[in-house]
Design an enzyme around this catalytic site. Structure first.
Site, PDB file in Angstrom:
ATOM      1  N   CYS A   1      -2.748  -4.921  -1.398  1.00  0.00           N
ATOM      2  CA  CYS A   1      -2.838  -4.774   0.050  1.00  0.00           C
ATOM      3  C   CYS A   1      -3.849  -5.814   0.538  1.00  0.00           C
ATOM      4  O   CYS A   1      -4.992  -5.814   0.078  1.00  0.00           O
ATOM      5  CB  CYS A   1      -3.329  -3.362   0.358  1.00  0.00           C
ATOM      6  SG  CYS A   1      -3.707  -3.077   2.088  1.00  0.00           S
TER       7      CYS A   1
ATOM      8  N   CYS B   1       0.414 -10.179   4.383  1.00  0.00           N
ATOM      9  CA  CYS B   1       0.416  -8.717   4.270  1.00  0.00           C
ATOM     10  C   CYS B   1       1.527  -8.375   3.296  1.00  0.00           C
ATOM     11  O   CYS B   1       2.632  -8.943   3.375  1.00  0.00           O
ATOM     12  CB  CYS B   1       0.692  -8.090   5.641  1.00  0.00           C
ATOM     13  SG  CYS B   1       1.068  -6.317   5.566  1.00  0.00           S
TER      14      CYS B   1
HETATM   15  N1  DGL Z   1       0.245  -3.852   3.150  1.00  0.00           N
HETATM   16  C1  DGL Z   1      -1.028  -3.962   3.724  1.00  0.00           C
HETATM   17  C2  DGL Z   1      -1.558  -5.368   3.770  1.00  0.00           C
HETATM   18  O1  DGL Z   1      -1.227  -6.122   2.896  1.00  0.00           O
HETATM   19  C3  DGL Z   1      -1.434  -3.041   4.826  1.00  0.00           C
HETATM   20  C4  DGL Z   1      -0.592  -2.952   6.048  1.00  0.00           C
HETATM   21  C5  DGL Z   1      -1.115  -1.825   6.897  1.00  0.00           C
HETATM   22  O2  DGL Z   1      -1.169  -0.700   6.398  1.00  0.00           O
HETATM   23  O3  DGL Z   1      -1.498  -2.091   8.047  1.00  0.00           O
HETATM   24  O4  DGL Z   1      -2.325  -5.740   4.612  1.00  0.00           O
END
Ligand code: DGL
Length: 260
Positions: free
Chosen positions: A76, A187
């Site tokens: 993440c 993301c």
């Molecule tokens: N998948 C996550 C990232 O890479 C988080 C997205 C979220 O929950 O806002 O930032």
């Protein structure tokens, strides 16, 4: 941390997104066992205060260590930006691999000198993002686009169709119109929208997913510590979620894993 090479690699994300990283790691290291945790009950992370991100990241890391993991992938970008320094300082014996927005390769290869980064607010506020831009993109114009609505699309499993295309187009077109010839997926949810983004950007910009580079970093770290799994047994993949949504179940089934 489990020092046994047959121990699983742990992953966590706010939801489905980190499965794009899991997919790259499983492809590169097919012998490795894995445990994946999706914190769908607390999704999205993108606009949460940093203290909350740190508390969640510590909790998920401890749960993965309790499940016997030998290495933790912070799958993440937002959690990496907000919490990886604290994770490393609090648990110095644990090998961590985090996400890094692919600003360096994008600015190296850009011919227009303009690159677009799609990410959450939390990622743009992180030290890692600022430092990466300062080190590797001094000569490049880096356009930042907060695309939190992409996270909702992926969490709903809506990665194609007219409405999804319209939402993605609204974010991507201005970057292309400003001359971006590389679009960085900052993301982990966004690679699931990559077919749509590539369709919109066709002939104008390349789309960069950092997941394969992250998988190579996982391999390097495991090799260096003598932790690559030598076993020929079929690997076990466990997928957990704080709120298993239909889209999460569907994605796990597509990746042919088992829900724990
Ligand atoms: N998948 C996550 C990232 O890479 C988080 C997205 C979220 O929950 O806002 O930032």
């Amino acid at each position: 941390m489990n020092p046994n090479p047959t121990a699983p690699i742990g992953f966590f994300d706010s939801g489905i997104g980190g499965l794009s990283v899991w997919r790259a790691v499983a492809a590169l290291l097919p012998r490795e066992n894995t445990v994946y945790f999706a914190d769908s009950a607390n999704c999205p992370y993108g606009n949460k205060p940093i203290d909350e991100i740190i508390a969640l990241a510590l909790r998920h890391t401890r749960a993965l260590l309790d499940a016997g993991c030998k290495l933790i992938v912070v799958a993440c970008n937002t959690a990496t930006a907000g919490a990886i320094d604290t994770l490393r300082a609090t648990l110095p014996e644990v090998p961590f691999v985090g996400m890094e927005p692919a600003v360096k390769p994008a600015s190296l290869h850009s011919r227009t000198g303009v690159v677009g980064v799609l990410a959450t607010e939390g990622t743009f506020h992180g030290r890692l993002y600022r430092e990466t831009c300062a080190r590797f993109a001094r000569e490049t114009t880096v356009l930042m686009c907060v695309a939190d609505d992409f996270v909702s699309l992926v969490e709903r499993g809506e990665t194609s169709g007219e409405r999804a295309e319209q939402i993605v187009r609204q974010r991507v077109e201005p970057l292309l119109d400003a001359g971006a010839d590389y679009l960085v997926l900052g993301c982990t949810h966004f690679p699931f929208l990559a077919p749509l983004i590539r369709k919109i950007a066709a002939g104008r910009a390349e789309v960069l997913d950092p997941a394969p580079a992250v998988a190579r970093q996982v391999e390097r770290l495991l090799r260096r510590r003598g932790l690559l799994n030598p076993s020929d047994d079929a690997p076990s993949h466990l997928f957990r979620s704080s709120r298993p949504t239909p889209a999460f179940r569907a994605k796990v089934a597509e990746l042919s894993g088992k829900l724990d």
